[in-house]
Scaffold this active site. Structure first.
Site, PDB file in Angstrom:
ATOM      1  N   ARG A 136      53.393  31.330  29.142  1.00  0.00           N
ATOM      2  CA  ARG A 136      53.577  29.842  29.063  1.00  0.00           C
ATOM      3  C   ARG A 136      53.328  29.382  27.770  1.00  0.00           C
ATOM      4  O   ARG A 136      53.992  28.539  27.233  1.00  0.00           O
ATOM      5  CB  ARG A 136      52.811  29.058  30.369  1.00  0.00           C
ATOM      6  CG  ARG A 136      53.290  29.060  31.669  1.00  0.00           C
ATOM      7  CD  ARG A 136      52.104  28.757  32.480  1.00  0.00           C
ATOM      8  NE  ARG A 136      51.241  29.779  32.892  1.00  0.00           N
ATOM      9  CZ  ARG A 136      50.110  29.474  33.583  1.00  0.00           C
ATOM     10  NH1 ARG A 136      49.890  28.328  34.002  1.00  0.00           N
ATOM     11  NH2 ARG A 136      49.218  30.522  33.703  1.00  0.00           N
ATOM     12  N   TRP A 137      52.275  29.931  27.279  1.00  0.00           N
ATOM     13  CA  TRP A 137      52.166  29.467  25.715  1.00  0.00           C
ATOM     14  C   TRP A 137      53.241  29.737  24.824  1.00  0.00           C
ATOM     15  O   TRP A 137      53.792  28.742  24.140  1.00  0.00           O
ATOM     16  CB  TRP A 137      50.648  30.121  25.296  1.00  0.00           C
ATOM     17  CG  TRP A 137      50.315  29.556  23.842  1.00  0.00           C
ATOM     18  CD1 TRP A 137      49.331  28.602  23.331  1.00  0.00           C
ATOM     19  CD2 TRP A 137      50.907  30.128  22.566  1.00  0.00           C
ATOM     20  NE1 TRP A 137      49.460  28.676  22.166  1.00  0.00           N
ATOM     21  CE2 TRP A 137      49.998  29.508  21.823  1.00  0.00           C
ATOM     22  CE3 TRP A 137      51.677  31.312  22.143  1.00  0.00           C
ATOM     23  CZ2 TRP A 137      50.203  29.756  20.323  1.00  0.00           C
ATOM     24  CZ3 TRP A 137      52.068  31.618  20.867  1.00  0.00           C
ATOM     25  CH2 TRP A 137      51.174  30.761  19.904  1.00  0.00           C
TER      26      TRP A 137
ATOM     27  N   ARG B 277      38.849  31.113  34.497  1.00  0.00           N
ATOM     28  CA  ARG B 277      40.244  31.379  34.588  1.00  0.00           C
ATOM     29  C   ARG B 277      40.855  30.330  33.731  1.00  0.00           C
ATOM     30  O   ARG B 277      40.783  29.078  33.961  1.00  0.00           O
ATOM     31  CB  ARG B 277      40.724  31.619  35.811  1.00  0.00           C
ATOM     32  CG  ARG B 277      42.147  31.724  35.992  1.00  0.00           C
ATOM     33  CD  ARG B 277      42.918  32.031  37.303  1.00  0.00           C
ATOM     34  NE  ARG B 277      44.211  32.489  37.091  1.00  0.00           N
ATOM     35  CZ  ARG B 277      44.804  33.652  37.567  1.00  0.00           C
ATOM     36  NH1 ARG B 277      44.079  34.321  38.771  1.00  0.00           N
ATOM     37  NH2 ARG B 277      45.803  34.118  37.571  1.00  0.00           N
TER      38      ARG B 277
ATOM     39  N   SER C  73      42.978  37.088  41.841  1.00  0.00           N
ATOM     40  CA  SER C  73      43.738  38.262  41.064  1.00  0.00           C
ATOM     41  C   SER C  73      43.197  39.502  40.994  1.00  0.00           C
ATOM     42  O   SER C  73      43.353  40.391  40.168  1.00  0.00           O
ATOM     43  CB  SER C  73      44.468  37.630  39.717  1.00  0.00           C
ATOM     44  OG  SER C  73      45.179  36.557  39.841  1.00  0.00           O
TER      45      SER C  73
ATOM     46  N   ASP D  31      44.566  34.194  31.374  1.00  0.00           N
ATOM     47  CA  ASP D  31      45.967  33.737  31.755  1.00  0.00           C
ATOM     48  C   ASP D  31      46.513  32.623  30.871  1.00  0.00           C
ATOM     49  O   ASP D  31      45.945  31.718  30.353  1.00  0.00           O
ATOM     50  CB  ASP D  31      45.887  33.135  33.324  1.00  0.00           C
ATOM     51  CG  ASP D  31      47.115  33.481  33.943  1.00  0.00           C
ATOM     52  OD1 ASP D  31      48.179  34.140  33.305  1.00  0.00           O
ATOM     53  OD2 ASP D  31      47.223  32.841  34.896  1.00  0.00           O
TER      54      ASP D  31
ATOM     55  N   SER E 146      45.888  44.573  34.690  1.00  0.00           N
ATOM     56  CA  SER E 146      45.263  44.812  35.899  1.00  0.00           C
ATOM     57  C   SER E 146      46.536  45.927  36.418  1.00  0.00           C
ATOM     58  O   SER E 146      47.390  46.251  35.920  1.00  0.00           O
ATOM     59  CB  SER E 146      45.669  43.811  36.821  1.00  0.00           C
ATOM     60  OG  SER E 146      47.048  43.519  37.217  1.00  0.00           O
ATOM     61  N   THR E 147      45.955  46.755  37.481  1.00  0.00           N
ATOM     62  CA  THR E 147      46.781  47.495  38.292  1.00  0.00           C
ATOM     63  C   THR E 147      48.043  47.102  38.635  1.00  0.00           C
ATOM     64  O   THR E 147      49.110  47.876  38.899  1.00  0.00           O
ATOM     65  CB  THR E 147      45.904  48.297  39.513  1.00  0.00           C
ATOM     66  OG1 THR E 147      45.447  47.040  40.176  1.00  0.00           O
ATOM     67  CG2 THR E 147      44.750  49.073  39.144  1.00  0.00           C
TER      68      THR E 147
ATOM     69  N   ASN F 152      49.737  44.765  36.754  1.00  0.00           N
ATOM     70  CA  ASN F 152      50.319  44.413  35.652  1.00  0.00           C
ATOM     71  C   ASN F 152      51.705  45.493  35.268  1.00  0.00           C
ATOM     72  O   ASN F 152      52.675  45.117  34.654  1.00  0.00           O
ATOM     73  CB  ASN F 152      49.663  44.164  34.411  1.00  0.00           C
ATOM     74  CG  ASN F 152      49.097  42.911  34.299  1.00  0.00           C
ATOM     75  OD1 ASN F 152      48.062  42.506  33.838  1.00  0.00           O
ATOM     76  ND2 ASN F 152      49.553  41.838  35.308  1.00  0.00           N
TER      77      ASN F 152
END
Ligand code: FPP
Length: 244
Positions: free
Chosen positions: A29-30, A188, A196, A25, A70-71, A73
């Site tokens: 933000r990066w 994480r 999540s 994750d 993920s499902t 996303n």
């Protein structure tokens, strides 16, 4: 888990650390910090995946599971979803296949429902999964993966196979992760304390380490720190004494 760890030295994994899973994750933000589009963050994240896998292999961790998509996303903006699909395709073709062709010792297994993926990516996943079948270093890539969906899928597969009663052993057998032990450690990145919908069945006794480091910055030192934290924990598996 008492383990002597030398300052600044990459930790060597032992029998207590066979399987690691990573929620990658913080790509968005990066990118935001650098005034770049979110997709640039995913690109930087993808570039870091290879380095991370090599570090874990150098440590001697045989099973690494990464959460790529993920499902849930699919709810992201269409351009971001398309960019992630494209990035994953390119990564499999230009990095994973090249490394395996060059004789690198690892294999890839996908967790999740491939049928909803773009056809070109689905076919590439199947191709990559067929490479290096005997390698004992395995990278599980969770792609269109959800923990709840996986449990339902496993139950349905068990019914299809003729089981009339479900046991933990039977369900475990039909999980996407049947080739790997449950993660000893789930890391994480990005600082959030949540799971999540990741490996819900398999995380029962995993140690969870959350690091504030954003995934593109999750380098060798940060990995070492997370593993150090793991070795400082006492795992009891529901018992009263440390079992190791
Ligand atoms: C979460 O960051 C990250 C993802 C949803 C995708 C992870 C994908 C990669 C690292 C690259 C592709 C993978 C492979 C195997 C090549 P976020 O967007 O939720 O970040 P944020 O929380 O800062 O917004």
């Amino acid at each position: 888990m008492a383990k002597k760890i030398k300052e600044n030295e990459l930790i060597k994994a032992d029998e207590h650390l066979k399987s690691v899973a990573v929620i990658m994750d913080g790509n968005g933000r990066w990118a935001k910090k650098r005034l770049l589009p979110r997709t640039a963050g995913h690109k930087a994240g993808a570039a870091n995946v290879e380095k991370m896998l090599m570090t874990f292999r150098e440590m001697g961790v045989h099973h690494v599971t990464i959460y790529a998509f993920s499902t849930e996303n699919w709810k992201r903006p269409r351009e971001e979803v398309e960019a992630l699909m494209e990035l994953t395709f390119t990564y499999l073709q230009d990095v994973v296949m090249k490394k395996i062709e060059a004789g690198e010792n690892f294999r890839v297994h996908f967790l999740g429902d491939k049928s909803a993926l773009p056809e070109r990516l689905r076919a590439k996943c199947v191709e990559v999964e067929g490479l290096n079948p005997d390698s004992d270093y395995i990278c599980n890539v969770a792609l269109n993966y959800g923990g709840r969906a996986e449990i339902v899928h496993a139950a349905n597969e068990a019914i299809k196979a003729g089981h009339t009663e479900i046991t933990e052993e039977i369900l475990t057998r039909y999980m996407y992760t049947s080739e790997s032990p449950d993660p000893d450690l789930i890391i994480r990145t990005g600082g959030d304390f949540r799971i999540s919908n990741f490996l819900l069945w398999q995380c029962a006794y995993s140690e969870i380490v959350v690091t504030d480091t954003l995934f593109p910055d999750f380098d060798r030192d940060a990995i070492n720190d997370a593993v150090k934290e793991f070795y400082s924990r006492k795992r009891r598996f529901g018992g009263v004494e440390e079992e190791k």
